[in-house]
Design a protein around this motif. Structure first.
Motif, PDB file in Angstrom:
ATOM      1  N   GLY A 112       0.784  -1.226   0.000  1.00  0.00           N
ATOM      2  CA  GLY A 112       0.000   0.000   0.000  1.00  0.00           C
ATOM      3  C   GLY A 112       0.815   1.275   0.000  1.00  0.00           C
ATOM      4  N   ILE A 113       2.126   1.178  -0.166  1.00  0.00           N
ATOM      5  CA  ILE A 113       3.018   2.340  -0.162  1.00  0.00           C
ATOM      6  C   ILE A 113       3.650   2.485  -1.546  1.00  0.00           C
ATOM      7  CG2 ILE A 113       5.071   3.380   0.886  1.00  0.00           C
ATOM      8  CD1 ILE A 113       4.512   1.715   3.386  1.00  0.00           C
ATOM      9  N   ARG A 114       3.748   3.727  -2.018  1.00  0.00           N
ATOM     10  CA  ARG A 114       4.382   4.003  -3.305  1.00  0.00           C
ATOM     11  C   ARG A 114       5.788   4.554  -3.067  1.00  0.00           C
ATOM     12  NH1 ARG A 114       1.338   4.665  -7.857  1.00  0.00           N
ATOM     13  NH2 ARG A 114       2.450   6.543  -8.501  1.00  0.00           N
ATOM     14  N   TYR A 115       6.759   3.874  -3.642  1.00  0.00           N
ATOM     15  CA  TYR A 115       8.164   4.281  -3.537  1.00  0.00           C
ATOM     16  C   TYR A 115       8.651   4.716  -4.919  1.00  0.00           C
ATOM     17  CZ  TYR A 115       8.307   1.517   0.860  1.00  0.00           C
ATOM     18  OH  TYR A 115       8.085   0.998   2.105  1.00  0.00           O
ATOM     19  N   GLY A 116       8.882   6.002  -5.104  1.00  0.00           N
ATOM     20  CA  GLY A 116       9.458   6.487  -6.344  1.00  0.00           C
ATOM     21  C   GLY A 116      10.944   6.746  -6.153  1.00  0.00           C
ATOM     22  N   TYR A 117      11.741   6.447  -7.176  1.00  0.00           N
ATOM     23  CA  TYR A 117      13.188   6.664  -7.071  1.00  0.00           C
ATOM     24  C   TYR A 117      13.826   6.540  -8.446  1.00  0.00           C
ATOM     25  CZ  TYR A 117      13.911   1.585  -7.387  1.00  0.00           C
ATOM     26  OH  TYR A 117      13.935   0.280  -7.803  1.00  0.00           O
ATOM     27  N   ASP A 118      15.057   7.028  -8.562  1.00  0.00           N
ATOM     28  CA  ASP A 118      15.831   6.916  -9.787  1.00  0.00           C
ATOM     29  C   ASP A 118      16.642   5.628  -9.729  1.00  0.00           C
ATOM     30  OD1 ASP A 118      17.621   7.101 -11.918  1.00  0.00           O
ATOM     31  OD2 ASP A 118      17.863   9.267 -11.710  1.00  0.00           O
ATOM     32  N   ILE A 119      16.326   4.700 -10.593  1.00  0.00           N
ATOM     33  CA  ILE A 119      16.982   3.400 -10.605  1.00  0.00           C
ATOM     34  C   ILE A 119      18.493   3.521 -10.766  1.00  0.00           C
ATOM     35  CG2 ILE A 119      17.211   1.263 -11.952  1.00  0.00           C
ATOM     36  CD1 ILE A 119      14.269   1.550 -12.679  1.00  0.00           C
ATOM     37  N   LEU A 120      18.919   4.557 -11.477  1.00  0.00           N
ATOM     38  CA  LEU A 120      20.341   4.713 -11.762  1.00  0.00           C
ATOM     39  C   LEU A 120      21.118   5.315 -10.601  1.00  0.00           C
ATOM     40  CD1 LEU A 120      20.029   6.083 -15.406  1.00  0.00           C
ATOM     41  CD2 LEU A 120      20.559   3.740 -14.703  1.00  0.00           C
ATOM     42  N   SER A 121      20.412   5.870  -9.627  1.00  0.00           N
ATOM     43  CA  SER A 121      21.089   6.586  -8.543  1.00  0.00           C
ATOM     44  C   SER A 121      20.777   6.063  -7.153  1.00  0.00           C
ATOM     45  CB  SER A 121      20.713   8.082  -8.596  1.00  0.00           C
ATOM     46  OG  SER A 121      21.045   8.638  -9.847  1.00  0.00           O
ATOM     47  N   CYS A 122      19.727   5.276  -7.002  1.00  0.00           N
ATOM     48  CA  CYS A 122      19.307   4.801  -5.679  1.00  0.00           C
ATOM     49  C   CYS A 122      19.095   3.298  -5.715  1.00  0.00           C
ATOM     50  CB  CYS A 122      18.002   5.480  -5.247  1.00  0.00           C
ATOM     51  SG  CYS A 122      18.059   7.279  -5.218  1.00  0.00           S
ATOM     52  N   MET A 123      19.367   2.665  -4.597  1.00  0.00           N
ATOM     53  CA  MET A 123      19.240   1.206  -4.515  1.00  0.00           C
ATOM     54  C   MET A 123      17.840   0.795  -4.072  1.00  0.00           C
ATOM     55  SD  MET A 123      20.892   0.105  -0.870  1.00  0.00           S
ATOM     56  CE  MET A 123      19.771  -1.286  -0.824  1.00  0.00           C
ATOM     57  N   TRP A 124      17.534  -0.461  -4.307  1.00  0.00           N
ATOM     58  CA  TRP A 124      16.310  -1.079  -3.804  1.00  0.00           C
ATOM     59  C   TRP A 124      16.604  -2.548  -3.549  1.00  0.00           C
ATOM     60  CZ3 TRP A 124      11.469   0.319  -2.277  1.00  0.00           C
ATOM     61  CH2 TRP A 124      10.556  -0.721  -2.083  1.00  0.00           C
ATOM     62  N   SER A 125      16.172  -3.057  -2.405  1.00  0.00           N
ATOM     63  CA  SER A 125      16.335  -4.467  -2.097  1.00  0.00           C
ATOM     64  C   SER A 125      14.966  -5.096  -1.868  1.00  0.00           C
ATOM     65  CB  SER A 125      17.209  -4.675  -0.852  1.00  0.00           C
ATOM     66  OG  SER A 125      17.286  -6.052  -0.541  1.00  0.00           O
ATOM     67  N   ALA A 126      14.545  -5.908  -2.841  1.00  0.00           N
ATOM     68  CA  ALA A 126      13.256  -6.586  -2.713  1.00  0.00           C
ATOM     69  C   ALA A 126      13.260  -7.545  -1.527  1.00  0.00           C
ATOM     70  CB  ALA A 126      12.942  -7.336  -4.002  1.00  0.00           C
ATOM     71  N   GLY A 127      14.439  -8.057  -1.158  1.00  0.00           N
ATOM     72  CA  GLY A 127      14.534  -9.015  -0.069  1.00  0.00           C
ATOM     73  C   GLY A 127      14.253  -8.435   1.304  1.00  0.00           C
ATOM     74  N   ASN A 128      14.179  -7.098   1.403  1.00  0.00           N
ATOM     75  CA  ASN A 128      13.896  -6.457   2.692  1.00  0.00           C
ATOM     76  C   ASN A 128      12.410  -6.242   2.932  1.00  0.00           C
ATOM     77  OD1 ASN A 128      16.659  -6.363   2.818  1.00  0.00           O
ATOM     78  ND2 ASN A 128      16.834  -4.140   2.757  1.00  0.00           N
ATOM     79  N   VAL A 129      11.569  -6.831   2.099  1.00  0.00           N
ATOM     80  CA  VAL A 129      10.126  -6.575   2.167  1.00  0.00           C
ATOM     81  C   VAL A 129       9.552  -6.897   3.545  1.00  0.00           C
ATOM     82  CG1 VAL A 129       9.664  -8.850   1.144  1.00  0.00           C
ATOM     83  CG2 VAL A 129       7.883  -7.090   1.121  1.00  0.00           C
ATOM     84  N   ASN A 130       9.977  -7.988   4.154  1.00  0.00           N
ATOM     85  CA  ASN A 130       9.415  -8.362   5.459  1.00  0.00           C
ATOM     86  C   ASN A 130       9.836  -7.394   6.559  1.00  0.00           C
ATOM     87  OD1 ASN A 130       8.033 -10.602   4.455  1.00  0.00           O
ATOM     88  ND2 ASN A 130       9.779 -11.968   4.770  1.00  0.00           N
ATOM     89  N   GLU A 131      11.065  -6.869   6.454  1.00  0.00           N
ATOM     90  CA  GLU A 131      11.519  -5.900   7.454  1.00  0.00           C
ATOM     91  C   GLU A 131      10.773  -4.581   7.288  1.00  0.00           C
ATOM     92  OE1 GLU A 131      13.818  -4.590  10.782  1.00  0.00           O
ATOM     93  OE2 GLU A 131      13.086  -6.514  10.003  1.00  0.00           O
TER      94      GLU A 131
END
Length: 334
Positions: free
Chosen positions: A143-162
Motif C-alpha cells: 500500500g506504499i508508493r516508492y518512487g526513485y531513480d533506478i540509476l542513482s538509488c538502490m532497492w532491495s526486494a529481499g527487505n520486504v518483510n523488514e
C-alpha cells in the motif's frame, strides 16, 4: 447442441425452448484453449524469432544467458547481471535485442543489474533501453508508493518483510529516528502505521533525498517527517533530538552511527534496530560484539537484547540481519 470455437475459448450453445417454439441459446464457455500468458515462453519465442530474422538457424540452441528471472514493475524490467552477456548476441543489433526483450516482457525500459557501490549506496546498473522518464520509476509495496531513480538509488526486494515489520511495530505517538533513510525504505512504513508518529530521516545522497521528498508527499505523510540532510553522525548530534525508536539500516555495518544514536535516545529509553552482516550460524558472536559497542556508548542505559532477525541471504555464508536492542534507563532499576 452447437459448438463455436473462438481464438481463446470453446463456446457451447445449449438450446432451451421456452414456449410457442421460441428457442433461446445460452452461451457458456466450456474450456480455455490458450494457456495462461507465460513471460518465459514469450521471451524465448520472441528471441528465437529475432534470431531467425537475423539469419540464425532455428536449430541453433539458445545460449544459457537468456534469463529465467528478472524484476518487473512500473514500465521497467531489470535483468540479472548474467543476462545476454555472451558474444553470441553480437549476431543481432543491441537496439533490436532490447526492444524485443521489452516487448516480450511488457515493458518500455530495460536495465541490467549490477552491484551496490560506495558509501552513497549507489547501484551499478546499466541502462539498455530508455524512455523520456530516464531512470525514474515507482514501486508499489504493502500500500506504499516508492518512487526513485533506478540509476542513482538502490532497492532491495529481499527487505520486504523488514519494511512490513517496521509498520507493524511502530506505536502511536512514537518519535522515530531513521539514520540511513535512503528513499524512505523504513521511514514510510513507520509513518503509515499511525498519523501521530513522527520521524526524523537522515540522508546524504541528493538523489535519495529528492526521492524521499517525493515519497513523503505521494503517500500524504510529509507533515510527519523532518529530513536531516548530510552525514547523520553530524546532523543528529547537532539537532538535539529525543526519540523512542532508532533505525540503523546500513550495510555492511551500521555501528558507525551508534554514538550519535545513543545521544538522541529519550531519557526514558527505547528501541534500537541495528542492521549488519553476520556469518550464517554465528549470530550469537556478532550479537555479542554489537551489544558491547552499544553498551560502551550508552552509560546511562542498561542494554537488553530483544531478538536477532534474519532478513535475507546477502552472500554465500553471510546473512543480512537486524538486532533489536532495548535501552532501559539505569534509574528504572534503582
Amino acid at each position: 447442441m452447437a459448438i463455436m470455437t473462438t481464438r481463446k475459448t470453446e463456446v457451447v450453445f445449449a438450446p432451451t425452448v421456452l414456449f410457442r417454439g421460441v428457442t433461446v441459446f445460452i452461451i457458456a464457455p466450456s474450456r480455455p484453449l490458450m494457456a495462461r500468458f507465460d513471460p518465459h515462453s514469450n521471451l524465448e519465442e520472441g528471441i528465437r524469432n529475432l534470431l531467425i530474422q537475423s539469419g540464425v538457424s532455428e536449430n541453433v540452441p539458445l545460449p544459457s544467458d537468456v534469463p529465467k528471472k528478472w524484476e518487473r514493475f512500473d514500465d521497467v524490467v531489470i535483468l540479472p547481471p548474467s543476462a545476454f552477456v555472451s558474444e553470441f548476441w553480437n549476431c543481432v543489433s543491441e537496439a533490436s535485442l532490447w526492444v524485443c526483450v521489452a516487448r516480450c516482457l511488457g515493458a518500455e525500459r530495460v536495465f541490467r543489474k549490477g552491484e551496490i557501490d560506495g558509501p552513497m549506496r549507489k547501484p551499478m546498473i546499466e541502462p539498455l533501453l530508455m524512455s523520456s522518464r530516464g531512470g525514474w520509476a515507482v514501486r508499489k509495496e504493502n500500500g506504499i508508493r516508492y518512487g526513485y531513480d533506478i540509476l542513482s538509488c538502490m532497492w532491495s526486494a529481499g527487505n520486504v518483510n523488514e519494511r512490513r515489520r517496521m509498520r507493524q511495530i511502530a506505536k502511536k505517538g512514537e518519535r522515530i529516528l531513521d539514520m540511513f533513510a535512503g528513499i524512505g525504505y523504513y521511514t514510510l512504513p513507520s509513518l503509515m502505521a499511525d498519523p501521530s508518529i513522527t520521524v526524523w530521516s537522515c540522508e546524504w545522497n541528493d538523489a535519495a533525498i529528492e526521492a524521499l521528498r517525493w515519497n513523503l508527499k505521494e503517500n500524504n505523510v510529509e507533515s510527519q517527517c523532518t529530513i536531516l540532510e548530510g552525514d547523520c553522525r553530524e546532523t543528529v548530534t547537532s539537532s538535539d533530538l529525543e526519540v523512542d525508536r532508532i533505525i540503523l539500516g546500513l550495510l555492511p555495518d551500521a555501528t558507525s552511527g551508534v554514538d550519535a544514536a545513543i545521544g538522541a535516545m529519550s531519557e526514558k529509553g527505547g528501541m534500537i534496530h541495528l542492521h549488519g552482516l553476520a556469518a550464517s550460524g554465528e549470530y550469537d558472536h556478532y550479537s555479542s560484539n554489537w551489544i558491547s559497542e552499544i553498551q560502551v556508548a550508552s552509560n546511562d542505559y542498561d542494554i537488553r537484547p530483544s531478538a536477532m532477525h534474519r532478513i535475507k541471504s546477502y552472500a554465500p555464508r553471510w546473512d543480512h540481519v537486524v538486532l533489536d536492542v532495548i535501552l532501559i534507563p539505569h534509574h528504572d532499576y534503582e
